[in-house]
Design a protein around this motif. Structure first.
Motif, PDB file in Angstrom:
ATOM      1  N   ALA A   1       0.821  -1.215   0.000  1.00 56.30           N
ATOM      2  CA  ALA A   1       0.000   0.000   0.000  1.00 56.30           C
ATOM      3  C   ALA A   1       0.853   1.264   0.000  1.00 56.30           C
ATOM      4  CB  ALA A   1      -0.923  -0.002   1.212  1.00 56.30           C
ATOM      5  N   GLY A   2       2.089   1.149   0.439  1.00 58.36           N
ATOM      6  CA  GLY A   2       2.969   2.309   0.474  1.00 58.36           C
ATOM      7  C   GLY A   2       4.358   1.893   0.913  1.00 58.36           C
ATOM      8  N   PHE A   3       5.310   2.810   0.772  1.00 58.65           N
ATOM      9  CA  PHE A   3       6.667   2.544   1.253  1.00 58.65           C
ATOM     10  C   PHE A   3       7.394   3.862   1.424  1.00 58.65           C
ATOM     11  CE2 PHE A   3       6.995   2.227  -3.389  1.00 58.65           C
ATOM     12  CZ  PHE A   3       8.014   3.126  -3.659  1.00 58.65           C
ATOM     13  N   GLU A   4       8.436   3.819   2.237  1.00 57.62           N
ATOM     14  CA  GLU A   4       9.303   4.976   2.444  1.00 57.62           C
ATOM     15  C   GLU A   4      10.724   4.463   2.517  1.00 57.62           C
ATOM     16  OE1 GLU A   4       8.875   7.135   6.144  1.00 57.62           O
ATOM     17  OE2 GLU A   4       9.167   9.038   5.079  1.00 57.62           O
ATOM     18  N   GLN A   5      11.615   5.080   1.764  1.00 66.94           N
ATOM     19  CA  GLN A   5      12.998   4.626   1.758  1.00 66.94           C
ATOM     20  C   GLN A   5      13.915   5.665   2.382  1.00 66.94           C
ATOM     21  OE1 GLN A   5      15.154   4.418  -2.000  1.00 66.94           O
ATOM     22  NE2 GLN A   5      13.415   5.314  -3.084  1.00 66.94           N
ATOM     23  N   ASP A   6      15.002   5.193   2.963  1.00 66.71           N
ATOM     24  CA  ASP A   6      16.031   6.047   3.519  1.00 66.71           C
ATOM     25  C   ASP A   6      17.377   5.463   3.109  1.00 66.71           C
ATOM     26  OD1 ASP A   6      16.835   4.033   5.575  1.00 66.71           O
ATOM     27  OD2 ASP A   6      14.825   4.451   6.336  1.00 66.71           O
ATOM     28  N   ASP A   7      18.467   5.952   3.677  1.00 69.82           N
ATOM     29  CA  ASP A   7      19.776   5.492   3.218  1.00 69.82           C
ATOM     30  C   ASP A   7      20.194   4.169   3.840  1.00 69.82           C
ATOM     31  OD1 ASP A   7      20.223   6.424   5.756  1.00 69.82           O
ATOM     32  OD2 ASP A   7      21.881   7.768   5.229  1.00 69.82           O
ATOM     33  N   GLN A   8      19.318   3.542   4.620  1.00 71.80           N
ATOM     34  CA  GLN A   8      19.597   2.231   5.178  1.00 71.80           C
ATOM     35  C   GLN A   8      18.656   1.152   4.669  1.00 71.80           C
ATOM     36  OE1 GLN A   8      22.194   1.476   7.141  1.00 71.80           O
ATOM     37  NE2 GLN A   8      22.882   3.605   7.019  1.00 71.80           N
ATOM     38  N   GLY A   9      17.495   1.539   4.165  1.00 73.57           N
ATOM     39  CA  GLY A   9      16.556   0.526   3.713  1.00 73.57           C
ATOM     40  C   GLY A   9      15.221   1.106   3.296  1.00 73.57           C
ATOM     41  N   VAL A  10      14.238   0.223   3.201  1.00 73.96           N
ATOM     42  CA  VAL A  10      12.892   0.594   2.748  1.00 73.96           C
ATOM     43  C   VAL A  10      11.886   0.023   3.741  1.00 73.96           C
ATOM     44  CG1 VAL A  10      11.235   0.519   0.846  1.00 73.96           C
ATOM     45  CG2 VAL A  10      13.692   0.399   0.358  1.00 73.96           C
ATOM     46  N   THR A  11      10.977   0.859   4.210  1.00 76.79           N
ATOM     47  CA  THR A  11       9.878   0.414   5.051  1.00 76.79           C
ATOM     48  C   THR A  11       8.638   0.280   4.167  1.00 76.79           C
ATOM     49  OG1 THR A  11      10.777   1.534   6.992  1.00 76.79           O
ATOM     50  CG2 THR A  11       8.451   0.914   7.058  1.00 76.79           C
ATOM     51  N   VAL A  12       8.103  -0.925   4.097  1.00 77.99           N
ATOM     52  CA  VAL A  12       6.968  -1.219   3.219  1.00 77.99           C
ATOM     53  C   VAL A  12       5.722  -1.385   4.073  1.00 77.99           C
ATOM     54  CG1 VAL A  12       6.013  -2.832   1.525  1.00 77.99           C
ATOM     55  CG2 VAL A  12       8.476  -2.348   1.552  1.00 77.99           C
ATOM     56  N   GLU A  13       4.673  -0.646   3.715  1.00 78.88           N
ATOM     57  CA  GLU A  13       3.393  -0.763   4.411  1.00 78.88           C
ATOM     58  C   GLU A  13       2.439  -1.617   3.593  1.00 78.88           C
ATOM     59  OE1 GLU A  13      -0.250   1.978   6.224  1.00 78.88           O
ATOM     60  OE2 GLU A  13       1.593   2.918   5.505  1.00 78.88           O
ATOM     61  N   LEU A  14       1.837  -2.604   4.230  1.00 79.45           N
ATOM     62  CA  LEU A  14       0.892  -3.486   3.563  1.00 79.45           C
ATOM     63  C   LEU A  14      -0.527  -2.936   3.683  1.00 79.45           C
ATOM     64  CD1 LEU A  14       2.295  -6.949   4.731  1.00 79.45           C
ATOM     65  CD2 LEU A  14       3.041  -5.472   2.852  1.00 79.45           C
ATOM     66  N   ALA A  15      -1.421  -3.485   2.900  1.00 81.13           N
ATOM     67  CA  ALA A  15      -2.801  -2.999   2.854  1.00 81.13           C
ATOM     68  C   ALA A  15      -3.490  -3.115   4.206  1.00 81.13           C
ATOM     69  CB  ALA A  15      -3.580  -3.763   1.789  1.00 81.13           C
ATOM     70  N   ASP A  16      -3.066  -4.080   5.038  1.00 81.02           N
ATOM     71  CA  ASP A  16      -3.689  -4.244   6.352  1.00 81.02           C
ATOM     72  C   ASP A  16      -3.026  -3.404   7.432  1.00 81.02           C
ATOM     73  OD1 ASP A  16      -1.296  -5.528   6.748  1.00 81.02           O
ATOM     74  OD2 ASP A  16      -2.152  -7.481   7.243  1.00 81.02           O
ATOM     75  N   GLY A  17      -2.072  -2.543   7.043  1.00 82.01           N
ATOM     76  CA  GLY A  17      -1.412  -1.667   7.988  1.00 82.01           C
ATOM     77  C   GLY A  17      -0.096  -2.188   8.530  1.00 82.01           C
TER      78      GLY A  17
END
Length: 514
Positions: A163-179
């Motif tokens: 459902a979404g994601f945010e990346q930084d210089d260490q990795g990527v945080t991925v948000e799923l449809a269920d939160g």
């Protein structure tokens, strides 16, 4: 030197990565906190468990990379569409020991008649030990590749949509449809032509929307086969987007031009097929009891970039085009093969600085070429007098071996040559599967490592032995003394000088371990 001695791959527990520079990457956050770094449960998250995503997961696992595959569908596809594995994809399957399993479930067909369905046989002596087309049900190939990835240790979670994601210089945080949130070093979008990852990444997808649409399905018919064959032959002289072909069990594959362009999210009905069959053939052939019904358009689009920071695109998420020539699935598999070892090298910490950048510089032009040849093929499918005249001319030209060979090598992807700089014609091309002392060349590539094939028996891979295998064979069927192969089977170096070899080992496989 013992050519049959191989180094065991490193454990997945010692995954490392070089420092990653994020300057000038739009939307990238500054350095993550210590807590964020500790929460990196995976090295790579892959969105989409189709053929591209599953193949990429398996390739990464060959190098001990921790992989999570997220698939939004809860169950695999149920409809049985037959797809074709072209020569280059068959070679890739052989390189990883998968070909025999594929052959058990497919049907081999001659490697000819691909370009715009112009019925010409393959040229003699096509440069491959696997010079045929393998027709295989799409659900079967997806199942086999997913099972292969899981056997290698990949985690696959179905019913999980990004459902979404945010990346930084260490990795990527991925948000799923269920939160739920999961975190990894990299995210790869293999989630199809309507890719959520690509859209969230903000990567442009320029090209042309669909101008025509084609209905495709499998169903039973109510008239004799002889009547169908006669009508299809008559219409097929000018309309190459129309056919009825038996697929077994009393069912037929039915393809017909649609009445217009519609919302592809809405599947066609059996009545849609009947109306178009009557409009084109004067009869609906008594079609009934459909197994599955679908539609496809001729939209042609190519992502402007294959990578933004720690997020990459592959397969249909990076390119879409008409299915003429049967190149789409194959193009995605070949993307995965190109990307897998490079991304693994980045994560394991030995990748040369620009190695991951070569994924786009090598694969983007290949996709551009596929888009162009499918555009040309679609024009040749037109029933208008001009395109039909060009089609007749090209049909004559394909009687020349050079023309026929050029087109089939383009469609099957065995004519690709990456730009590795000046050198013999073999440099940058894929190496065919030849006999070697240990059996077959591709058998030496099952582990997804580089390979030095040495006819001189004088060279060594030295400090690169943890990522490059060595095979000495003075009898190998080569016109050159030695070749260095990348894990994807492309020739990275040709020669017989150790210092020159070391320079090229550094170029492709980083600094030596000692």
């Amino acid at each position: 030197m013992d050519s049959e001695k191989f180094t065991i791959e490193p454990s997945s527990n010692d995954t490392v990565e070089r420092e990653f520079t994020v300057s000038d990457v739009p939307g990238l956050r500054s350095s993550a906190s210590d807590a964020d770094r500790k929460s990196l449960m995976f090295d790579v998250i892959i969105a989409g468990c189709g053929p591209t995503g599953a193949m990429l997961a398996a390739e990464l696992r060959l190098h001990g990379v921790r992989v999570l595959v997220l698939e939004k569908e809860t169950e695999p596809k149920s409809f049985v569409r037959i797809v074709g594995l072209h020569v280059r994809s068959l070679e890739l399957m052989a390189m990883r020991g998968l070909l025999d399993r594929m052959l058990e479930h497919g049907r081999q067909r001659p490697a000819g008649g691909f370009f715009a369905a112009i019925n010409k046989p393959a040229p003699k002596g096509l440069d491959s030990a696997h010079a045929y087309l393998l027709g295989i049900p799409q659900p079967v190939i997806e199942r086999l590749l997913e099972e292969h990835a899981i056997r290698r240790g990949a985690q696959v979670r179905r019913g999980c949509a990004v459902a979404g994601f945010e990346q930084d210089d260490q990795g990527v945080t991925v948000e799923l449809a269920d939160g739920e949130q999961v975190r990894s070093r990299y995210l790869v979008g293999c989630d199809g032509g309507r890719s959520t990852v690509r859209k969230l990444l903000g990567v442009g997808f320029p090209g042309e929307p669909s101008r025509t649409e084609t209905l495709m399905g499998e169903m039973e018919v109510g008239v004799p086969q002889e009547e169908i064959a006669a009508k299809v032959t008559q219409i097929g002289e000018t309309n190459k987007r129309f056919w009825l072909r038996p697929v077994g069990g009393g069912a037929y594959s039915v393809v017909a031009p649609a009445a217009g362009v519609s919302d592809r999210a809405e599947p066609p009905t059996l009545e849609d097929f009947k109306q178009q069959l009557r409009a084109i053939a004067g009869t609906d052939f008594g079609v009934h009891s459909p197994r599955w019904l679908s539609r496809f358009g001729d939209a042609t689009r190519l992502a402007e970039r294959y990578r933004v920071g720690r997020v990459l695109l592959a397969g249909d998420a990076a390119h879409i085009h008409p299915p003429t020539g049967g190149q789409g699935l194959n193009l995605g598999l070949q993307d995965a093969f190109n990307l897998g070892w490079k991304l693994a090298a980045q994560i394991r910490g030995w990748a040369p600085r620009t190695l991951l950048d070569t994924y786009q510089s090598e694969r983007h032009p290949v996709a551009e070429d596929v888009l162009d040849n499918t555009r040309a093929q679609m024009e040749l499918h037109s029933t208008e007098p001009g395109p039909q005249a060009v089609r007749r001319l090209l049909t004559e030209l394909m009687d020349f071996d050079e023309v026929n060979r050029y087109l089939i090598e383009k469609i099957t992807a065995i004519g690709i040559r990456y730009d590795f700089g000046e050198g013999p014609d073999l440099l940058g091309r894929r190496m065919r599967d030849i006999d070697v002392k240990q059996g077959r060349l591709y058998g030496l590539l099952h582990r997804g490592r580089g390979l030095l094939l040495d006819r001189t028996e004088r060279l060594a891979v030295g400090g690169w032995s943890d990522r490059v295998d060595y095979a000495a064979d003075p009898t190998a069927a080569l016109d050159v003394p030695c070749v260095l192969l990348r894990p994807d089977g492309h020739v990275a170096w040709i020669g017989d000088d150790q210092q020159d070899l070391d320079d090229h080992l550094s170029r492709w496989f980083g600094k030596p371990a000692n």
